[in-house]
Design a protein around this motif. Structure first.
Motif: not given
Length: 389
Positions: A137-151
């Protein structure tokens, strides 16, 4: 099945073998002071409070002395030298636990990064509850920011943040399973964390709610935010009036029938300011720096004490904002000397005279000052952080 955590003891491994160079500290960040104590000590104490036993701390080669000093007074802690990578260090900790002879077998283990100094007991409880139904088991938190794939510096796509989680430590496992997973690791590169190693062995990993307090201390700014920008200290001193002694107040020799008795020149005004400045930077009191039992301070000018306190304020990264001094006595009259005393104190502290306030009052002939038996002084000093960069 009960939601209460298992009553069985669990082991803990704290990984503290890194160099911590990005934190900008004069020594590896796990040994640097944060919120009143070394970073490493915070999580060790949290595990002790939670009942972890044994606790293995993985440290860099050659760091045994500083590690022992960091955890001085804590029991049930063993040190192991880490490896080239975090994964190597965790493996060293696991093998140290596995090699324990004549001890009860270990059922569960939590693996934690020392740089996550604030370790809430609630997270440990949730992890222990999860291990009653899952092998990891691991502690996690939600991702609250929008995400972008960088290239190449351009947006090349997006990711569904609803399906992603931020992973923290400690990570909890059934001991035999995580040990086998590390021993059986065949990846060509270092795994991101122990959960990745565990999953690669075919095991499943449960998510529990983490905590924002588990933020990893990484950069110098993470340490600076723990020091207030503005701080205040208070000082108070009393000395007895006797015949045959010179009277020094605020660094000024004042002709009078009686003088103040003490190991040094007994300048209560400067002594009160010294204690106020030391209090503002939490550096003890005047007796810590100039013990009255030390013969070298016999008859010493208190101006030396004040200059030393001002130097300590500067070394702590602060500047003196202001000093407010009150002298309490029936005699002599302070009014005629007030301006001179302000000028002397301002000079000793290397500040503008506008930052120094000197006042005097009596106790209406009440108490020892009212009876002319002694003089008292109280001071408040404020200091301000010189730079936040």
């Amino acid at each position: 099945m009960s939601n209460a955590p298992s009553s069985q003891p669990f082991a803990a491994i704290i990984v503290a073998a890194g160099k911590g160079l990005r934190a900008g500290q004069p020594l590896p960040k796990q040994f640097a002071r944060w919120r009143g104590k070394p970073v490493l000590r915070h999580s060790v104490e949290a595990f002790i409070e939670a009942g972890a036993s044994p606790i293995v701390v993985v440290i860099p080669e050659g760091a045994n002395d500083i590690a022992m000093e960091t955890l001085k007074g804590l029991t049930g802690v063993a040190f192991v030298i880490g490896g080239m990578t975090r994964q190597d260090s965790v493996r060293a900790g696991l093998e140290a636990l596995a090699s324990r002879h004549g001890h009860d077998p270990i059922s569960d283990v939590m693996i934690h990064d020392a740089a996550r100094a604030t370790l809430p007991q609630s997270v440990i409880t949730r992890l222990r509850q999860a291990l009653q139904q899952h092998s990891g088991a691991i502690p996690t938190l939600p991702v609250v920011d929008s995400l972008s794939v960088d290239k190449d510096g351009l947006m090349a796509g997006s990711a569904d943040r609803a399906a992603l989680r931020r992973v923290q430590t400690p990570q909890a496992f059934h001991f035999s399973a995580i040990l086998a997973a590390h021993r059986g690791w065949t990846g060509v590169t270092d795994a991101g964390d122990d959960a990745q190693v565990f999953a690669a062995s075919g095991e499943t990993v449960a998510h529990v709610l983490g905590d924002e307090a588990l933020k990893k201390l990484t950069f110098s700014e993470d340490f600076m935010t723990t020091s207030p920008i503005f701080r205040t200290g208070m000082g108070f001193d009393v000395h007895r009036l006797v015949e045959g002694e010179e009277l020094w107040l605020g660094g000024l020799h004042i002709p009078h029938s009686h003088g103040l008795a003490g190991h040094s020149d007994a300048d209560v005004a400067l002594h009160a300011i010294v204690d106020a400045l030391l209090g503002a930077i939490a550096a003890g009191d005047i007796g810590d720096h100039f013990p009255p039992t030390d013969p070298q301070w016999k008859g010493a000018a208190s101006s030396r004490f004040l200059e030393h306190a001002a130097k300590l304020v500067q070394e702590a990264g602060f500047a003196i904002a202001n000093v407010d001094l009150t002298i309490i006595c029936e005699a002599p009259k302070i009014g005629p000397h007030r301006q001179t005393i302000r000028e002397i104190i301002a000079g000793l502290l290397a500040v503008d005279i506008s930052q120094i306030s000197v006042k005097a009052t009596t106790t209406e002939r009440l108490g020892f000052t009212g009876r002319g038996e002694g003089i008292a002084a109280q001071a408040i000093a404020s200091v301000i952080k010189e730079s936040q960069s």
